[in-house]
Write an enzyme that holds these catalytic residues in place. Sequence first.
Site, PDB file in Angstrom:
ATOM      1  N   GLY A 114       0.750  -0.605  -0.192  1.00 19.33           N
ATOM      2  CA  GLY A 114       0.282  -0.365  -0.127  1.00 19.33           C
ATOM      3  C   GLY A 114       0.871   1.534   0.166  1.00 19.33           C
ATOM      4  O   GLY A 114       0.865   2.369   0.578  1.00 19.33           O
ATOM      5  N   SER A 154       0.299   5.498  -1.859  1.00 22.06           N
ATOM      6  CA  SER A 154      -0.292   6.608  -1.671  1.00 22.06           C
ATOM      7  C   SER A 154      -0.236   6.936   0.210  1.00 22.06           C
ATOM      8  O   SER A 154      -0.330   5.574   0.795  1.00 22.06           O
ATOM      9  CB  SER A 154      -1.749   7.070  -1.782  1.00 22.06           C
ATOM     10  N   GLY A 155      -0.910   7.436   0.584  1.00 21.85           N
ATOM     11  CA  GLY A 155      -1.427   8.018   1.548  1.00 21.85           C
ATOM     12  C   GLY A 155      -0.853   7.764   3.002  1.00 21.85           C
ATOM     13  O   GLY A 155       0.625   7.872   3.056  1.00 21.85           O
ATOM     14  N   ASP A 172      -1.407  -0.628  -8.147  1.00 22.83           N
ATOM     15  CA  ASP A 172      -1.143   0.701  -9.626  1.00 22.83           C
ATOM     16  C   ASP A 172       0.086   1.733  -9.812  1.00 22.83           C
ATOM     17  O   ASP A 172       0.618   1.303  -8.819  1.00 22.83           O
ATOM     18  CB  ASP A 172      -2.320   1.567  -9.573  1.00 22.83           C
ATOM     19  N   ASP A 183      -1.502  -7.392  -6.203  1.00 20.71           N
ATOM     20  CA  ASP A 183      -2.641  -7.262  -5.234  1.00 20.71           C
ATOM     21  C   ASP A 183      -2.020  -8.089  -4.160  1.00 20.71           C
ATOM     22  O   ASP A 183      -2.717  -9.170  -4.827  1.00 20.71           O
ATOM     23  CB  ASP A 183      -3.944  -7.621  -6.365  1.00 20.71           C
ATOM     24  N   SER A 186      -3.417  -1.504  11.335  1.00 21.54           N
ATOM     25  CA  SER A 186      -4.733  -1.228  12.110  1.00 21.54           C
ATOM     26  C   SER A 186      -5.539   0.126  11.577  1.00 21.54           C
ATOM     27  O   SER A 186      -4.926   0.294  11.255  1.00 21.54           O
ATOM     28  CB  SER A 186      -4.843  -2.360  12.862  1.00 21.54           C
ATOM     29  N   TYR A 225     -16.076  -2.295   8.346  1.00 21.58           N
ATOM     30  CA  TYR A 225     -14.556  -1.918   7.952  1.00 21.58           C
ATOM     31  C   TYR A 225     -13.755  -2.115   9.660  1.00 21.58           C
ATOM     32  O   TYR A 225     -12.974  -2.712   9.867  1.00 21.58           O
ATOM     33  CB  TYR A 225     -14.976  -0.516   8.068  1.00 21.58           C
ATOM     34  N   LYS A 255     -10.691  -5.014  10.792  1.00 23.26           N
ATOM     35  CA  LYS A 255      -9.280  -3.934  10.846  1.00 23.26           C
ATOM     36  C   LYS A 255      -9.043  -4.935  12.881  1.00 23.26           C
ATOM     37  O   LYS A 255      -8.085  -4.959  12.778  1.00 23.26           O
ATOM     38  CB  LYS A 255      -9.282  -3.201  11.616  1.00 23.26           C
TER      39      LYS A 255
END
Length: 301
Positions: A8, A11-12, A34, A62, A141, A155, A159
Amino acid sequence: IPFSGVTGGSSGIGKSIAMECYRQGAFITLVARDEEKLLRAKKDVEKFAINDKQVVLCVSVDVSSDYTQVENVIKQAQEKLGPVDMLVNCAGTALAGKFEEMEVERFKELMELNYLGSVYPSRAVITTMKERRMGRIVFVSSQAGQIGLFGYTAYSPSKFALRGLAEALQMEMKPYNIYVTLAFPPDTDTPLLAEENKSKPLETKLISETSGVWQPDQVAKILVKDAVQGNFSSSVGPDGYMLSALTCGMSPVTSITEGLQQIVTMGLFRTIALFYLGSFDSIVRRCMIQREQSKAADKNE
């Protein structure tokens, strides 16, 4: 942390963690789906180099779909850059909506990405870590992985699952000098939060507002520091500290000081928590009453 892998990482929070590790001289493998976003992230991370030997490797996969594929790409990365010293599992997504309004497929999707998407990469690096008797594994998490809130029926469980994984894995890995960190970031100013806010129920918005929004680089700094130190739990800000102390349960303890703080603060924090829970319930009730009143008004028209 000579070599870090970040899933991941395009981004972020994931991207900010990669930047923070790079700033400390690490080699990085960014893993995300991506390719375009990955290459943009690679350029952003490279700006923080502190020596000319550092490398940022990009891997497009993925992490939640096929274990064999994940294992292969991680093997390739390790052949190029050597064994992973720290794996940060940051791949995940968020979705808020009422239980009965959410498409049933979403529950499975979130479980696959947020939970299995952390199991697969960890499973792929663990053997080498055990052989070397060193390593760090981080699971990202969420504060919604410490408390189940309105709107997070899909969600939160995905987590919460990471906690069971982190606790069990830490018990298995401790004799091998491998440390697991479970991070509980608050709402963080990322593209994911912006996307989630588009469909967030009013109740969820009002409850989330009680905690405020943090910047990804602030969150990344704290998380990397905790992981390097081998702390089991990583939280951000006073709210985060209180939630982690409150929900520590049977989690492993990193130091005697941490254990003593949890014992001393538990009663006080539980008292404060009851007030919070009361206010959350009244938000939900108020929203329901408002909705019913506006429905009645519409009928009368």
